[in-house]
Scaffold this motif. Structure first.
Motif, mmCIF file in Angstrom:
data_model
loop_
_atom_site.group_PDB
_atom_site.id
_atom_site.type_symbol
_atom_site.label_atom_id
_atom_site.label_comp_id
_atom_site.label_asym_id
_atom_site.label_seq_id
_atom_site.Cartn_x
_atom_site.Cartn_y
_atom_site.Cartn_z
ATOM 1 N N VAL A 176 10.654 5.403 -6.336
ATOM 2 C CA VAL A 176 10.002 5.256 -4.953
ATOM 3 C C VAL A 176 10.366 4.022 -3.992
ATOM 4 O O VAL A 176 11.074 4.045 -2.907
ATOM 5 C CB VAL A 176 8.417 4.975 -4.950
ATOM 6 C CG1 VAL A 176 8.027 4.688 -3.499
ATOM 7 C CG2 VAL A 176 7.818 6.156 -5.632
ATOM 8 N N LEU A 177 10.671 3.029 -4.969
ATOM 9 C CA LEU A 177 11.146 1.649 -4.146
ATOM 10 C C LEU A 177 12.654 1.654 -4.069
ATOM 11 O O LEU A 177 13.074 0.601 -3.275
ATOM 12 C CB LEU A 177 10.571 0.667 -4.883
ATOM 13 C CG LEU A 177 8.976 0.622 -5.021
ATOM 14 C CD1 LEU A 177 8.311 -0.607 -5.863
ATOM 15 C CD2 LEU A 177 8.339 0.604 -3.696
ATOM 16 N N ASP A 178 13.454 2.435 -4.632
ATOM 17 C CA ASP A 178 14.852 2.402 -4.609
ATOM 18 C C ASP A 178 15.443 3.353 -3.362
ATOM 19 O O ASP A 178 14.296 3.874 -3.124
ATOM 20 C CB ASP A 178 15.359 2.480 -5.920
ATOM 21 C CG ASP A 178 16.926 2.140 -6.114
ATOM 22 O OD1 ASP A 178 17.434 2.091 -7.120
ATOM 23 O OD2 ASP A 178 17.320 1.486 -5.082
ATOM 24 N N GLY A 179 16.517 2.873 -3.234
ATOM 25 C CA GLY A 179 17.063 3.871 -1.931
ATOM 26 C C GLY A 179 17.573 3.193 -0.983
ATOM 27 O O GLY A 179 17.130 2.319 -0.394
ATOM 28 N N GLY A 180 18.492 3.947 -0.368
ATOM 29 C CA GLY A 180 18.814 3.335 0.860
ATOM 30 C C GLY A 180 18.226 3.435 2.016
ATOM 31 O O GLY A 180 18.390 2.637 2.999
ATOM 32 N N ASP A 181 17.372 4.268 2.100
ATOM 33 C CA ASP A 181 16.312 4.501 3.397
ATOM 34 C C ASP A 181 15.477 3.466 3.547
ATOM 35 O O ASP A 181 15.318 2.505 2.456
ATOM 36 C CB ASP A 181 15.449 5.770 3.104
ATOM 37 C CG ASP A 181 16.273 6.973 3.018
ATOM 38 O OD1 ASP A 181 15.744 7.935 2.379
ATOM 39 O OD2 ASP A 181 17.364 6.765 3.648
ATOM 40 N N ASP A 182 15.122 3.031 4.655
ATOM 41 C CA ASP A 182 13.957 2.098 4.936
ATOM 42 C C ASP A 182 12.854 2.513 4.638
ATOM 43 O O ASP A 182 12.344 3.599 5.177
ATOM 44 C CB ASP A 182 14.199 1.670 6.520
ATOM 45 C CG ASP A 182 13.127 0.601 6.977
ATOM 46 O OD1 ASP A 182 12.585 0.606 8.068
ATOM 47 O OD2 ASP A 182 12.490 0.191 5.845
ATOM 48 N N ARG A 183 12.221 2.281 3.807
ATOM 49 C CA ARG A 183 10.947 2.649 3.124
ATOM 50 C C ARG A 183 9.570 1.889 3.751
ATOM 51 O O ARG A 183 8.356 2.536 3.449
ATOM 52 C CB ARG A 183 10.635 2.797 1.547
ATOM 53 C CG ARG A 183 11.796 3.445 0.699
ATOM 54 C CD ARG A 183 11.553 4.946 0.776
ATOM 55 N NE ARG A 183 12.664 5.628 0.491
ATOM 56 C CZ ARG A 183 12.978 6.398 -0.493
ATOM 57 N NH1 ARG A 183 12.025 6.492 -1.750
ATOM 58 N NH2 ARG A 183 14.074 6.870 -0.659
ATOM 59 N N THR A 184 9.796 0.909 4.543
ATOM 60 C CA THR A 184 8.747 0.282 5.022
ATOM 61 C C THR A 184 7.975 1.053 6.006
ATOM 62 O O THR A 184 6.966 0.360 6.100
ATOM 63 C CB THR A 184 9.174 -1.224 5.649
ATOM 64 O OG1 THR A 184 10.006 -0.837 6.686
ATOM 65 C CG2 THR A 184 10.133 -2.220 4.698
ATOM 66 N N VAL A 185 8.301 1.949 6.370
ATOM 67 C CA VAL A 185 7.485 2.775 7.397
ATOM 68 C C VAL A 185 6.385 3.533 6.530
ATOM 69 O O VAL A 185 5.234 3.532 6.963
ATOM 70 C CB VAL A 185 8.346 3.922 8.019
ATOM 71 C CG1 VAL A 185 7.471 4.660 9.035
ATOM 72 C CG2 VAL A 185 9.323 3.252 9.118
ATOM 73 N N VAL A 186 6.878 3.769 5.394
ATOM 74 C CA VAL A 186 5.768 4.680 4.448
ATOM 75 C C VAL A 186 5.144 3.588 3.728
ATOM 76 O O VAL A 186 3.998 3.634 3.582
ATOM 77 C CB VAL A 186 6.512 5.646 3.548
ATOM 78 C CG1 VAL A 186 5.798 6.208 2.593
ATOM 79 C CG2 VAL A 186 7.129 6.718 4.516
ATOM 80 N N LEU A 187 5.985 2.705 2.973
ATOM 81 C CA LEU A 187 5.132 1.750 2.170
ATOM 82 C C LEU A 187 4.779 0.187 3.215
ATOM 83 O O LEU A 187 5.683 -0.297 3.571
ATOM 84 C CB LEU A 187 6.115 1.341 1.033
ATOM 85 C CG LEU A 187 6.668 2.313 0.238
ATOM 86 C CD1 LEU A 187 7.685 1.789 -0.696
ATOM 87 C CD2 LEU A 187 5.512 2.806 -0.591
ATOM 88 N N ALA A 218 0.964 -1.287 0.124
ATOM 89 C CA ALA A 218 -0.012 -0.029 0.003
ATOM 90 C C ALA A 218 0.692 1.171 -0.145
ATOM 91 O O ALA A 218 1.765 1.303 0.825
ATOM 92 C CB ALA A 218 -0.844 0.267 1.251
ATOM 93 N N TRP A 276 16.040 -3.459 -6.311
ATOM 94 C CA TRP A 276 15.449 -2.237 -5.929
ATOM 95 C C TRP A 276 14.454 -2.100 -4.855
ATOM 96 O O TRP A 276 13.682 -1.249 -4.676
ATOM 97 C CB TRP A 276 14.909 -1.349 -7.148
ATOM 98 C CG TRP A 276 14.275 -2.127 -8.156
ATOM 99 C CD1 TRP A 276 14.516 -2.972 -9.157
ATOM 100 C CD2 TRP A 276 12.736 -2.297 -7.959
ATOM 101 N NE1 TRP A 276 13.595 -3.553 -9.811
ATOM 102 C CE2 TRP A 276 12.411 -3.334 -9.172
ATOM 103 C CE3 TRP A 276 11.745 -2.059 -7.265
ATOM 104 C CZ2 TRP A 276 11.125 -3.815 -9.405
ATOM 105 C CZ3 TRP A 276 10.476 -2.476 -7.193
ATOM 106 C CH2 TRP A 276 10.205 -3.133 -8.572
ATOM 107 N N ALA A 317 15.929 -3.170 3.896
ATOM 108 C CA ALA A 317 16.397 -2.511 5.105
ATOM 109 C C ALA A 317 16.217 -3.159 6.350
ATOM 110 O O ALA A 317 16.476 -4.560 6.492
ATOM 111 C CB ALA A 317 16.210 -0.961 5.041
#
Lengths: 314, 127
Positions: B85-96, A135, A239, A243
């Protein structure tokens, strides 16, 4: 001021330790709200306590302390504690800022993606690449799912998956996750809350989907089948961000929870937890008030240009 | 329409679109109804498909007396567009919010057993 100002730290540790265990015993929606609320209060209180301790250093400044002529009570907070608080405060403020910036970037990127993809609020966007269904909380929300994944699931489980993702968007779970993460960034004692809230929001979405479908086992199957499918795939596309994982055992725990009866409300537990949180808040505010007796006189007797027109007596 | 009503409509559209995707071939409203495997009104499915068509999510062609609907190319996206959006070193699991996070390989046999258990319950008790 002595002991009281240290209480927030103690409360913060307690909340950080007990909250995750508590969350497991509560319905996930309640757990999410309680966890996030308590983390924010704990983090706020800790920050306040750190600020109060750091400010006692001001009362020790040569120009400020000397001119009081010994009439203002010496701060019971040792200089080393004040200094540690000041350094710690700067560190966590920095860390909190970095985290906030990173998440803001993530949200902006998500928004850019949604504008690029088009569609309306809550709409499903199908991908050719085999990503995990997810989502995206931008531009009214989008659900991403791969063609291959959707084809793997039978109709009922497909519906369960989509309703789960829809629940994340409708109930704005990303806000709770962000708040918990920020609280954990500025307050090390709240570090465990981030994972607990992550898990609680997943369980919350599971339960919403189960209620909508009218069958918990369907959601359990969707989750299990999706999990086995992801395990069978080669390591995810580079990609696809991984993390920090929320914990390898989470999928199993969620499936088990869905195959068991729905969790019931525990008002006594919620009340107790809320009381602890409220006490923490009260104690912190009291400590903050109290501390001014030790810093203000030193500030105001040093001269009108040193401080605002704060009264000597409170 | 209420917020809940709009959301239900949106959920239905997603469900219908997903069914078409899973089918992998054009389908008439009647066929889509069968694909959904739950008791919905034919008119509901037809209306939903029309809405999806208006949004450009599906295309349609005449197939006898009914239309045959298929997912539009524009409805699917490629990795290149998502990389931002999905690439990047940050942890995106907080947002996604992903449906599930990385699975520990040791959990595989446990999941298999749980899935079998859940499927057995489906056969035994029905809904």
């Amino acid at each position: 001021m002595h002991v009281a100002v240290y209480c927030p730290f103690l409360a913060s540790v307690l909340l950080g330790l007990t909250a995750p265990a508590l969350a497991r015993r509560l319905p996930p929606a309640t757990a999410t709200r309680l966890l996030t609320g308590s983390a924010l209060v704990a983090a706020g209180s800790t920050l306040l306590a750190v600020a109060v301790l750091a400010l006692t250093l001001v009362g020790r400044l040569p120009g400020v302390a000397g001119s009081a002529g010994g009439s203002a009570p010496a701060s019971p907070v040792p200089a080393v504690v004040g200094s540690a608080a000041a350094i710690g405060g700067v560190l966590v403020a920095g860390r909190g800022s970095l985290v906030a910036l990173a998440r803001a970037r993530a949200l902006l990127a998500a928004r850019a993606l949604c504008r690029d993809l088009g569609g309306a609020g809550g709409q499903l966007i199908v991908t050719d690449d085999d990503i995990q269904p997810m989502a995206v909380p931008a531009c009214g929300g989008r659900i991403l799912a791969s063609r291959a994944h959707l084809a793997t699931l039978p109709a009922g489980e497909r519906r369960a998956l989509l309703l789960h993702e829809s629940a994340h968007l409708a109930d704005h779970h990303h806000l709770y996750r962000l708040a918990a993460e920020l609280a954990g960034a500025v307050d090390p004692f709240q570090h465990g809350v981030r994972q607990a809230v992550h898990y609680a929001t997943e369980r919350w979405a599971d339960e919403v989907a189960a209620a909508a479908v009218g069958d918990r086992a369907v959601v359990a199957r969707a989750l299990a089948r999706s999990g086995l499918r992801s395990a069978g795939r080669p390591a995810g596309a580079r990609w696809e961000t991984v993390a920090l994982s929320a914990g390898g055992g989470d999928v199993v725990r969620r499936v088990r929870a869905l195959l068991a009866p729905a969790p019931s409300q525990r008002p006594a537990l919620v009340l107790a937890a809320t009381a602890v949180v409220a006490c923490t808040l009260a104690v912190s505010l009291h400590a903050q008030e109290d501390s001014e007796r030790y810093s203000r006189p030193a500030l105001s007797t040093a001269g009108p240009h040193q401080a605002g027109s704060a009264p000597l007596e409170r | 329409m209420t917020v809940d009503g709009r959301r239900e409509r949106g959920d239905l559209e997603n469900e219908v679109l997903a069914a078409l995707v899973a089918a992998g071939r054009p389908a008439t409203p009647g066929e889509v109804l069968q694909l959904l495997e739950r008791p919905l009104a034919y008119t509901t499915v037809m209306t939903t498909l029309s809405r999806l068509h208006e949004k450009g999510a599906v295309t349609r062609e005449r197939a006898g007396r009914a239309y045959a609907y298929a997912t539009a190319d524009s409805a699917t996206v490629t990795a290149r567009r998502m990389r931002r959006v999905l690439d990047g070193g940050d942890d995106r699991t907080v947002v996604l919010a992903r449906f599930l996070d990385e699975l520990d390989p040791r959990d595989v046999p446990v999941l298999q057993r749980l899935l079998a258990e859940a499927e057995q319950a489906q056969q035994d008790g029905g809904r």
